[in-house]
Scaffold this active site. Sequence first.
Site, mmCIF file in Angstrom:
data_model
loop_
_atom_site.group_PDB
_atom_site.id
_atom_site.type_symbol
_atom_site.label_atom_id
_atom_site.label_comp_id
_atom_site.label_asym_id
_atom_site.label_seq_id
_atom_site.Cartn_x
_atom_site.Cartn_y
_atom_site.Cartn_z
ATOM 1 N N ASP A 52 0.832 -1.206 0.000
ATOM 2 C CA ASP A 52 0.000 0.000 0.000
ATOM 3 C C ASP A 52 0.863 1.250 0.000
ATOM 4 O O ASP A 52 0.570 2.229 -0.684
ATOM 5 C CB ASP A 52 -0.896 0.031 1.239
ATOM 6 C CG ASP A 52 -2.021 -0.963 1.130
ATOM 7 O OD1 ASP A 52 -2.853 -1.016 2.040
ATOM 8 O OD2 ASP A 52 -2.070 -1.693 0.108
ATOM 9 N N LYS A 137 -39.410 -8.249 -12.308
ATOM 10 C CA LYS A 137 -38.238 -8.525 -11.454
ATOM 11 C C LYS A 137 -36.991 -8.114 -12.226
ATOM 12 O O LYS A 137 -36.564 -8.781 -13.156
ATOM 13 C CB LYS A 137 -38.186 -10.012 -11.083
ATOM 14 C CG LYS A 137 -37.084 -10.327 -10.088
ATOM 15 C CD LYS A 137 -37.243 -11.757 -9.577
ATOM 16 C CE LYS A 137 -36.254 -12.074 -8.467
ATOM 17 N NZ LYS A 137 -34.871 -12.100 -8.889
ATOM 18 N N CYS A 464 -19.721 -41.623 -3.275
ATOM 19 C CA CYS A 464 -18.450 -42.240 -2.935
ATOM 20 C C CYS A 464 -18.517 -42.618 -1.465
ATOM 21 O O CYS A 464 -19.031 -41.853 -0.646
ATOM 22 C CB CYS A 464 -17.337 -41.213 -3.178
ATOM 23 S SG CYS A 464 -15.830 -41.547 -2.280
#
Length: 718
Positions: A52, A137, A464
């Site tokens: 930064d 919508k 599985c």
Amino acid sequence: MAKSSKSKVKTDKTPVDLLTAKQAKAEYARLQAEIIAHDKRYYQQDRPVISDAEYDALRVRYNAIEARFPDLRTLESLSLKVGAAPARGFAKIRHAVPMLSLDNAFADEDVSDFVGRIRRFLKLSEDEKITFSAEPKIDGLSMSLRYEDGELVTAATRGDGSEGEDVTANIRTIKQVPQQLKGKHIPKICEVRGEVYMTKSDFLKLNERQKAADDTIFANPRNSAAGSLRQKDPGITASRPLGFFAYAWGEMSDMPADSQSGMIKWFASCGFKTNPLTKIRHSVEELLAFHREIEQTRADLDYDIDGVVYKVDRLDWQERLGFVSRSPRWAIAHKFRAERAVTVLKDIEIQVGRTGTLTPVAKLEPVGVGGVIVQNATLHNEDYIKGIGGDGEPLREGRDIRIGDTVIVQRAGDVIPQVVDVVLDKRPKDAKPYHFPKKCPCYLHTDIVREETATGEEGAHARCTGEFACPYQKIEHLKLFASRRAFDIEGLGEKQIELFFEKEWVKEPADIFTLEKKHKSDLLEEEGYGETSVRNLFAAIEQRRTIPLERFIYALGIRQVGETTALALARGYGSWKAFHDASLKVAKGDQEAIAEMDALDQIGETVIESIKAYFAENHNKGIVERLTKEVTILDAEKPKTDSKIAGKTVVFTGSLEKMTREEAKATAERLGAKTSGSVSKKTDYVVAGPGAGSKLAEAKKHGVKVLTEDEWLTLIGG
Ligand code: AMP
């Protein structure tokens, strides 16, 4: 792998005061390109390569050059974008009133069921009219705008419903969002909600511009609206044409109307754009006609809609109807038919899910379906491929799907694309029938079994048997654990989990919380992990070390325990300790604990069976034990303390006359009480109407207070 080097930052040593105009021009252009590139890595790719501080240094020098040579400034200058240095990361805003989702209706019967449910809930007779507000919508993203004394103060995205992102600065750039509400009697606090969207034509133009600039191409108008709004630099949002339709509200210090349609009119009077297709409708038939009408005009509208929404117009009824988990009972979204396309099935792969379910995934010749390129689509299960039943519609009895076939794919809203049919006329001679594997594709090659249905028959889904030893299941559980609705750890998405799992840094949930201590330096060695992103990731993990009970229960990944069930369990038990103790007892077959769990609202036999199986498994118990040492689990939300029945357990029995049992239970829960289906010594009140039977006797046996319906209404204040 080497960490990205910091030498990428090249600020010229020459003091700005000594630069010649020519040098300044060259450096200004170079810095601008460099800052834009860093922004892109940071914001769009989540892969910053500088710290930064280094980034800030670039901006400081850029601004200094511009201050000395103002002629360099062009429309593209970064300093002209609103909010000179873009904020890094969005702050969070907690919604005063949660932003929820809507239940979906697909078939016409779903709509008549919806209206029927409302009638029953409110105990309305067949001839009593229900007025609905029927609205398109809009397929954008929902937004909550908070006005105090008529002035826009914050804007937040829906986020997870309780907490959204603070996008105030960006929203201020949208012309259709008033900064100040018009009108004389504006309530002190108004939270106006609606949809931010981009028109189809603006979306196409934007993509053309993006393409020319070799920048991100958006998949559809919704994505481009979201991408444009979630910019860290409001200047970019300002350059994107976004619109806003108002249709709902959150916190209001005063209600300016007593109906949905009245509120929409009021929004318009305050200076908002409201949707012109919104209409008042009165019956199922009228609602269905509205759906058909809007579906027909859909293609001609310049904005995307994915269905229509019906809302009970009277607000007092809305309030009585209340909510079921994340959606209101008084509204429903009636979706449009999915969009379809034809393409070629190139291959079939098997995907192993979190609970071991094997799903065959179609690998398709890429095809555009409703504006999105689809390459993978689900084939549901073995029987579906064979054409002998299955989940998809329409059923293709007798018509199997082979590799090389031409197939029809469908997408509906956010639903995973699916293969819905095969075009037999186009079947090539060499199309290959598919043989479903007998062993899990994981390295354990464990046997695959077909799941049993509730009635004990062989189900369609293969599973599985590796359970937690199966790496696919482990990894899928980790993904669920970190996901938005569970621990919601920012920066720990599917890709990161896959990487950490592969490196064996994170093998189970508890490892996430020891990652910083054990693997920080390893992580910094990874490509794409700079100081900043590693710091952000660890901060996000730390932030989630404290977690609400319902999220924690959901994150455990117990089969059948989705979000709603987790919430019901959290509310039912109140604390982790109570839930955990009860689950361990249930796992041992303790009948009293089982009966207590069974008495909780929304908890039935299947859920109890799953909880039992989960906590009977030593491996799971270990995972839970190690995890609970790392986190703090908050008790479930305290019931409302200002209500007389907060924290009490109530049982309703017999027939109620002023409201339905469903409404009575919902009201009790809203006021912070627990409702139960059976009476025990822990019950506080039994509300008995005419015809009450054994529960009344039980109440007397345990000395539980019995109330009539009227006494109950007086207790809760009407
Ligand atoms: P879903 O996300 O599918 O649960 O649907 C709920 C979302 O629909 C809301 O969060 C809004 O973003 C969106 N929406 C669009 N138009 C409307 C409308 N007229 N009324 C309510 N919600 C709407």
